[in-house]
Design an enzyme around this catalytic site. Structure first.
Site, short mmCIF file in Angstrom:
data_model
loop_
_atom_site.label_atom_id
_atom_site.label_comp_id
_atom_site.label_asym_id
_atom_site.label_seq_id
_atom_site.Cartn_x
_atom_site.Cartn_y
_atom_site.Cartn_z
N ASP A 105 -0.62 -3.95 -10.25
CA ASP A 105 -1.28 -2.46 -10.95
C ASP A 105 -2.54 -2.37 -9.72
OD1 ASP A 105 -1.36 -0.83 -13.26
OD2 ASP A 105 -3.57 -1.32 -12.92
N ARG A 131 -2.47 -4.09 -1.08
CA ARG A 131 -1.16 -4.69 -1.73
C ARG A 131 -0.79 -5.97 -0.83
NH1 ARG A 131 0.94 -0.81 -2.48
NH2 ARG A 131 0.31 -0.55 -4.35
N TYR A 168 -1.59 8.36 -2.75
CA TYR A 168 -2.99 8.76 -2.21
C TYR A 168 -3.13 8.37 -0.55
CZ TYR A 168 -4.17 9.58 -7.22
OH TYR A 168 -3.92 10.00 -8.46
N ASP A 169 -2.01 7.82 -0.23
CA ASP A 169 -2.09 7.52 1.41
C ASP A 169 -2.46 8.53 2.17
OD1 ASP A 169 -1.38 4.49 1.40
OD2 ASP A 169 0.49 5.16 1.09
N LYS A 200 6.15 0.54 -4.10
CA LYS A 200 5.90 -0.90 -4.35
C LYS A 200 6.81 -1.97 -4.01
CE LYS A 200 2.35 0.10 -8.09
NZ LYS A 200 2.04 -0.29 -9.67
N PHE A 208 2.79 6.58 0.21
CA PHE A 208 3.08 7.21 -0.87
C PHE A 208 1.72 7.65 -1.71
CE2 PHE A 208 2.16 3.83 -4.14
CZ PHE A 208 2.19 2.97 -3.41
N LYS A 251 9.36 2.59 -6.49
CA LYS A 251 10.10 2.08 -5.70
C LYS A 251 9.37 1.63 -4.23
CE LYS A 251 12.63 6.26 -3.87
NZ LYS A 251 11.40 7.00 -4.48
N GLU A 308 2.44 0.21 -22.39
CA GLU A 308 1.54 0.72 -22.35
C GLU A 308 0.35 -0.04 -21.70
OE1 GLU A 308 -1.47 3.17 -25.04
OE2 GLU A 308 0.16 2.34 -26.14
N LYS A 356 0.18 -0.74 7.73
CA LYS A 356 -0.46 -0.78 6.33
C LYS A 356 -0.47 -2.02 5.92
CE LYS A 356 -0.12 1.51 1.99
NZ LYS A 356 0.62 2.20 1.06
P1 ITT Z 1 4.16 0.71 -12.14
O1 ITT Z 1 3.13 0.77 -13.20
O2 ITT Z 1 5.73 0.70 -12.74
O3 ITT Z 1 4.06 -0.21 -11.34
P2 ITT Z 1 2.74 3.07 -11.13
O4 ITT Z 1 3.25 4.14 -10.02
O5 ITT Z 1 2.67 3.83 -12.30
O6 ITT Z 1 4.03 2.08 -11.18
P3 ITT Z 1 0.14 2.05 -11.25
O7 ITT Z 1 0.07 2.29 -12.64
O8 ITT Z 1 -0.27 0.70 -10.79
O9 ITT Z 1 1.85 1.92 -10.84
O10 ITT Z 1 -0.44 3.31 -10.37
C1 ITT Z 1 -0.73 3.07 -9.11
C2 ITT Z 1 -1.22 4.48 -8.43
O11 ITT Z 1 -2.18 4.06 -7.64
C3 ITT Z 1 -0.01 5.05 -7.64
O12 ITT Z 1 0.99 5.74 -8.48
C4 ITT Z 1 -0.64 5.78 -6.50
O13 ITT Z 1 -0.83 6.93 -6.89
C5 ITT Z 1 -1.63 4.68 -6.27
N1 ITT Z 1 -1.69 3.95 -5.19
C6 ITT Z 1 -1.53 2.52 -5.43
N2 ITT Z 1 -1.30 1.85 -4.26
C7 ITT Z 1 -1.05 2.94 -3.46
C8 ITT Z 1 -1.04 2.89 -2.02
O14 ITT Z 1 -0.62 1.59 -1.32
N3 ITT Z 1 -1.01 4.24 -1.26
C9 ITT Z 1 -1.28 5.04 -2.00
N4 ITT Z 1 -1.46 5.28 -3.31
C10 ITT Z 1 -1.35 4.17 -3.81
#
Ligand code: ITT
Length: 197
Positions: free
Chosen positions: A70, A182, A155-156, A13, A153, A11, A41, A176
């Site tokens: 991603d 992103r 690793y921020d 994203k 969220f 949510k 997958e 941000k």
């Molecule tokens: P979807 O696949 O459903 O989109 P997900 O959270 O599993 O959701 P990813 O596989 O792309 O998404 O994993 C991305 C991870 O990378 C995310 O869960 C965070 O831990 C990290 N991440 C990505 N963007 C970030 C951000 O802007 N700030 C902090 N951590 C981030």
């Protein structure tokens, strides 16, 4: 208004994408709002391949223009880990407090620019007629020695952004979005969408 679905279960994203793609003439709705469940997958070897896998899966179910993200944290000292495995690192259900502490520990004794890292985001767009586009953005930083901040969220709290002098989790969402991986990838996608809708 063209309807588009953002194919993610995350949510945070969706919130960032809605903020950045506002005013484009696209009604962006989440998978949840569309009543669609999809968790393919992630078998790709790059962020872009995995973003396309997620977007294609929901485009197929919905028949709508579909976007997906991603993303992850790439740490140079760890040869790019956790990278495309950022969500899966230490298991999906492990809290980010624990994941963040573990990464800080892995860099114990490493100083200065050797702690370099970045967030990377790939955005994919899949149109109902099969056209596909991807964009990518990065946000550079170094791994902080302790987690700081409550915003954002994942690793921020551990990516220290030199130009702001604080961690990503200490930034407002506007700050941000203005410099984030992103934000950059979505603004590039915004131009592609404007030309292709
Ligand atoms: P979807 O696949 O459903 O989109 P997900 O959270 O599993 O959701 P990813 O596989 O792309 O998404 O994993 C991305 C991870 O990378 C995310 O869960 C965070 O831990 C990290 N991440 C990505 N963007 C970030 C951000 O802007 N700030 C902090 N951590 C981030």
């Amino acid at each position: 208004m063209v309807k588009a679905i953002f194919a993610t279960g995350n949510k945070n994203k969706v919130k960032e994408a809605k903020e950045i793609l506002e005013g484009l003439g696209i009604e962006l709705i989440s998978m949840k709002e569309a009543g669609i469940e999809s968790d393919p997958e992630e078998t790709g070897s790059t962020f872009a391949e995995n973003a396309l896998i997620k977007a294609r899966a929901v485009a197929k179910i919905s028949g709508c223009l579909t976007l997906a993200d991603d993303s992850g944290l790439v740490i140079d000292y760890l040869d790019g880990a956790p990278g495309i495995y950022s969500a899966r690192f230490m298991g999906h259900d492990t809290s980010y407090d624990i994941k963040n502490k573990a990464l800080i520990e892995k860099l114990e004794g490493i100083e200065g620019d050797e702690r370099s890292a970045r967030f990377v985001a790939a955005i994919a767009a899949v149109f109902p007629d099969g056209r596909e586009f991807t964009t990518e953005g990065t946000m550079e930083g170094i791994i902080a020695k302790e987690a700081q901040g409550e915003n954002g969220f994942g690793y921020d709290p551990i990516l220290y952004i030199k130009e702001y002098g604080c961690c990503s989790a200490q930034l407002s969402s506007e700050a941000k979005n203005a410099i984030s991986h992103r934000g950059k990838a979505l603004r590039e996608m915004r131009e592609i969408l404007l030309e292709n809708i």
